[in-house]
Design a protein around this motif. Structure first.
Motif, mmCIF file in Angstrom:
data_model
loop_
_atom_site.group_PDB
_atom_site.id
_atom_site.type_symbol
_atom_site.label_atom_id
_atom_site.label_comp_id
_atom_site.label_asym_id
_atom_site.label_seq_id
_atom_site.Cartn_x
_atom_site.Cartn_y
_atom_site.Cartn_z
ATOM 1 N N GLY A 56 0.835 -1.184 0.000
ATOM 2 C CA GLY A 56 0.000 0.000 0.000
ATOM 3 C C GLY A 56 0.872 1.236 0.000
ATOM 4 O O GLY A 56 2.017 1.209 0.476
ATOM 5 N N TYR A 57 0.337 2.329 -0.546
ATOM 6 C CA TYR A 57 1.088 3.590 -0.548
ATOM 7 C C TYR A 57 0.121 4.761 -0.409
ATOM 8 O O TYR A 57 -0.937 4.775 -1.047
ATOM 9 C CB TYR A 57 1.885 3.764 -1.839
ATOM 10 C CG TYR A 57 2.583 5.112 -1.919
ATOM 11 C CD1 TYR A 57 3.781 5.339 -1.249
ATOM 12 C CD2 TYR A 57 2.019 6.169 -2.625
ATOM 13 C CE1 TYR A 57 4.409 6.583 -1.292
ATOM 14 C CE2 TYR A 57 2.629 7.416 -2.679
ATOM 15 C CZ TYR A 57 3.827 7.618 -2.011
ATOM 16 O OH TYR A 57 4.447 8.849 -2.048
ATOM 17 N N ILE A 58 0.498 5.713 0.426
ATOM 18 C CA ILE A 58 -0.166 7.011 0.470
ATOM 19 C C ILE A 58 0.935 8.034 0.701
ATOM 20 O O ILE A 58 1.792 7.840 1.563
ATOM 21 C CB ILE A 58 -1.278 7.082 1.547
ATOM 22 C CG1 ILE A 58 -1.939 8.453 1.538
ATOM 23 C CG2 ILE A 58 -0.770 6.715 2.920
ATOM 24 C CD1 ILE A 58 -3.227 8.527 2.351
ATOM 25 N N LYS A 95 3.005 11.677 -1.467
ATOM 26 C CA LYS A 95 2.972 12.818 -2.389
ATOM 27 C C LYS A 95 3.267 12.413 -3.823
ATOM 28 O O LYS A 95 3.038 13.183 -4.749
ATOM 29 C CB LYS A 95 3.979 13.881 -1.933
ATOM 30 C CG LYS A 95 3.572 14.501 -0.608
ATOM 31 C CD LYS A 95 4.468 15.635 -0.195
ATOM 32 C CE LYS A 95 3.932 16.273 1.095
ATOM 33 N NZ LYS A 95 4.846 17.241 1.678
ATOM 34 N N SER A 125 1.149 6.915 -7.019
ATOM 35 C CA SER A 125 1.214 5.643 -6.293
ATOM 36 C C SER A 125 1.422 4.427 -7.207
ATOM 37 O O SER A 125 2.054 3.454 -6.791
ATOM 38 C CB SER A 125 -0.055 5.444 -5.464
ATOM 39 O OG SER A 125 -1.207 5.548 -6.282
ATOM 40 N N VAL A 140 -5.988 2.473 -7.472
ATOM 41 C CA VAL A 140 -5.586 3.775 -6.938
ATOM 42 C C VAL A 140 -6.840 4.625 -6.779
ATOM 43 O O VAL A 140 -7.839 4.428 -7.482
ATOM 44 C CB VAL A 140 -4.534 4.473 -7.829
ATOM 45 C CG1 VAL A 140 -3.265 3.638 -7.894
ATOM 46 C CG2 VAL A 140 -5.075 4.764 -9.219
ATOM 47 N N ASP A 169 -8.374 8.473 -6.690
ATOM 48 C CA ASP A 169 -8.131 9.849 -7.098
ATOM 49 C C ASP A 169 -9.446 10.615 -7.014
ATOM 50 O O ASP A 169 -10.381 10.307 -7.759
ATOM 51 C CB ASP A 169 -7.600 9.853 -8.537
ATOM 52 C CG ASP A 169 -6.922 11.166 -8.880
ATOM 53 O OD1 ASP A 169 -6.660 11.969 -7.955
ATOM 54 O OD2 ASP A 169 -6.651 11.394 -10.073
ATOM 55 N N THR A 227 -2.235 9.525 -5.731
ATOM 56 C CA THR A 227 -1.142 9.363 -4.764
ATOM 57 C C THR A 227 -1.498 8.407 -3.625
ATOM 58 O O THR A 227 -0.837 8.407 -2.589
ATOM 59 C CB THR A 227 -0.744 10.736 -4.185
ATOM 60 O OG1 THR A 227 -1.896 11.283 -3.535
ATOM 61 C CG2 THR A 227 -0.255 11.673 -5.272
ATOM 62 N N MET A 228 -2.519 7.581 -3.848
ATOM 63 C CA MET A 228 -2.957 6.616 -2.832
ATOM 64 C C MET A 228 -3.404 5.333 -3.526
ATOM 65 O O MET A 228 -4.144 5.402 -4.516
ATOM 66 C CB MET A 228 -4.143 7.209 -2.070
ATOM 67 C CG MET A 228 -4.666 6.340 -0.954
ATOM 68 S SD MET A 228 -6.244 6.967 -0.264
ATOM 69 C CE MET A 228 -5.897 8.682 0.005
ATOM 70 N N GLY A 229 -2.950 4.195 -3.036
ATOM 71 C CA GLY A 229 -3.401 2.956 -3.660
ATOM 72 C C GLY A 229 -2.940 1.718 -2.918
ATOM 73 O O GLY A 229 -2.166 1.795 -1.950
#
Ligand code: GLU
Length: 133
Positions: free
Chosen positions: A6-8, A10, A13, A36, A38, A66-68
């Motif tokens: 997972g990534y969150i 700037k 992702s 992701v 958006d 930038t989140m996924g």
């Protein structure tokens, strides 16, 4: 055994998720996918087989989110296929989920949820969690 990343932050992702999945390749898998988020909208890409298949299918320039989350799957319930690859959604596609392991009572939960009008798009145990939430 599956891999979850997972990534969150700037940065975009999608490339980070795919890079993370590559680092988990050694665990073994039969399909892979990312989703992701958006501005409240999910974009999901899934593919059966090698991560290269997923990588090739993603238009990174179209996914600035930038989140996924990402997943490499080792099937326990449902064939190795794109439809069964994670992430999975609920009916309204407001919840996306990846999962490692087995939901032992998924058949009971699925029957209960179908009785309440939920429709399922995969044969996995995992999908019931998204609908249950
Ligand atoms: N039981 C889930 C499935 O079959 C997850 C398997 C895994 O841990 O990769 O989709």
């Amino acid at each position: 055994m599956c891999g979850i990343v997972g990534y969150i932050g700037k940065q975009a992702s999608a490339p980070i998720l795919v890079q993370g999945l590559k680092r988990l390749e050694y665990r073994g898998y039969d399909s892979a996918g990312i989703v992701v988020l958006d501005n409240g909208d999910f974009s999901r890409v899934r593919r059966q087989g090698n991560l290269a298949n997923l990588h090739e299918a993603i238009d990174f320039s179209a996914l600035p989110a930038t989140m996924g989350i990402g997943h490499t799957r080792w099937a326990t319930h449902g064939a190795p296929s794109e439809a069964n690859a994670h992430p999975h959604f609920d009916c309204a596609e407001k919840i996306a989920i990846v999962h490692n392991g087995i939901i032992e009572n998924y058949a009971t939960l699925k029957q209960f949820l179908e009785g309440k009008g939920h429709t399922f798009k995969s044969d996995t145990d995992t999908e019931v969690l998204a609908h249950l939430i």
